[in-house]
Design a protein around this motif. Structure first.
Motif, PDB file in Angstrom:
ATOM      1  N   PRO A  98       0.824  -1.269   0.073  1.00  0.00           N
ATOM      2  CA  PRO A  98       0.148  -0.021  -0.119  1.00  0.00           C
ATOM      3  C   PRO A  98       0.933   1.435   0.015  1.00  0.00           C
ATOM      4  O   PRO A  98       0.520   2.290  -0.584  1.00  0.00           O
ATOM      5  CB  PRO A  98      -0.814  -0.049   1.213  1.00  0.00           C
ATOM      6  N   GLY A 149       2.110   1.739  -3.226  1.00  0.00           N
ATOM      7  CA  GLY A 149       0.953   2.469  -4.344  1.00  0.00           C
ATOM      8  C   GLY A 149       0.639   3.779  -3.967  1.00  0.00           C
ATOM      9  O   GLY A 149       0.445   4.539  -4.899  1.00  0.00           O
ATOM     10  N   GLY A 199       0.798   6.642  -6.662  1.00  0.00           N
ATOM     11  CA  GLY A 199      -0.198   7.845  -6.725  1.00  0.00           C
ATOM     12  C   GLY A 199       0.031   9.161  -7.045  1.00  0.00           C
ATOM     13  O   GLY A 199      -0.074  10.173  -7.538  1.00  0.00           O
ATOM     14  N   GLY A 240      -3.906   4.611  -5.580  1.00  0.00           N
ATOM     15  CA  GLY A 240      -2.791   4.042  -5.542  1.00  0.00           C
ATOM     16  C   GLY A 240      -2.748   3.015  -4.158  1.00  0.00           C
ATOM     17  O   GLY A 240      -2.300   1.779  -4.180  1.00  0.00           O
ATOM     18  N   ALA A 260      -5.149   0.049  -4.628  1.00  0.00           N
ATOM     19  CA  ALA A 260      -4.509  -0.801  -5.563  1.00  0.00           C
ATOM     20  C   ALA A 260      -3.435  -1.798  -4.868  1.00  0.00           C
ATOM     21  O   ALA A 260      -3.286  -2.880  -4.976  1.00  0.00           O
ATOM     22  CB  ALA A 260      -3.888  -0.167  -6.894  1.00  0.00           C
ATOM     23  N   GLY A 261      -2.539  -1.013  -4.097  1.00  0.00           N
ATOM     24  CA  GLY A 261      -1.466  -1.904  -3.357  1.00  0.00           C
ATOM     25  C   GLY A 261      -2.088  -2.772  -2.212  1.00  0.00           C
ATOM     26  O   GLY A 261      -1.564  -3.753  -2.264  1.00  0.00           O
TER      27      GLY A 261
END
Length: 244
Positions: free
Chosen positions: A39, A42, A46, A87, A90-91
């Motif tokens: 995370p 991500g 981002g 992001g 997604a992570g």
């Protein structure tokens, strides 16, 4: 029952106790890396993505220019926040997907329970003829040398070896049948047509990252008397070896 846990920093080099249950899961360091590291990466991507898009938009040869220029235009504070949140999400998704694909195990002197995602399976110790690590995968073979289980493993290799040996399983330093494998060549007369068809379908499944389909096709090949494994992008096969 006694619960012996082989985790990084918690007895990872110890051996289990006969008569108890040994649980083998993700080492603490791996959990932290996956659940926090992915995370955070991500989130950082981002934050950097609009700047990278603005830098890339200056290239005279740029695929998906409209999309790149749109991302590069997200310079308002709230827009940057949304991209960073995407992001981060997604992570987190990637981290949980990675956790779900790894095998977790519970061993006793009489059986091994293996779980991958929501797919638990149990095998009697007497049905296991060999246990070893092949590359990055843990493999359990049955009495006919067929693969009961093959998959990425969460615990460290040393923890796996110690636990299986402590509970009396036939741990091996490598595949005892490695020399019997042949690289699959479409049309070779050494294989029947139905196995060629399965391997062709399995290759297509691997190309589209359909892991469950590939595993199902591996099981179908096992039903026809063949073991299949991968080395890089190539498939290898061998016939089952039945012990006398």
């Amino acid at each position: 029952m006694l619960d012996e846990r082989f985790r990084e920093g918690e007895g990872a080099g110890q051996e289990g106790t006969r008569g108890g249950t040994t649980a083998l899961g993700h080492p603490r360091g791996d959990l932290l890396l996956l659940l926090i590291g992915f995370p955070v990466v991500g989130l950082a991507l981002g934050l950097a993505l609009p700047r990278l898009a603005r830098w890339a938009s200056g290239s005279p040869v740029l695929p998906w220019r409209d999309t790149v220029e749109f991302v590069g235009g997200l310079d308002a504070l709230w827009q940057t926040g949304l991209v960073m949140a995407a992001g981060l999400a997604a992570g987190a998704v990637l981290a949980f997907m990675a956790l779900a694909e790894d095998l977790t195990l519970e061993l006793t002197d009489t059986e091994v329970r293996i779980k991958r995602g929501d797919e638990p399976r149990t095998f009697e110790r007497t049905d296991v003829s060999a246990v070893f690590i092949d590359g990055k995968e843990l493999v359990l073979l049955d009495a006919d040398s067929g693969e009961l289980v093959r998959g990425g493993h969460a615990p460290r290799a040393a923890a796996l070896a110690g636990a299986f040996r402590a509970h009396g399983y036939p741990w091996r330093d490598g595949d005892p049948y490695a020399s019997l494998f042949h690289r699959w060549i479409p049309g070779t007369p050494d294989l029947p047509a139905e196995v060629h068809a399965l391997l062709a379908a399995r290759k297509a499944a691997l190309k589209r990252d359909a892991g469950q389909d590939a595993r199902d096709l591996t099981g179908m090949a096992r039903g026809l008397g063949y073991v299949v494994r991968d080395e890089g992008k190539d498939q290898y096969w061998r016939a089952l070896v039945t012990r006398a």
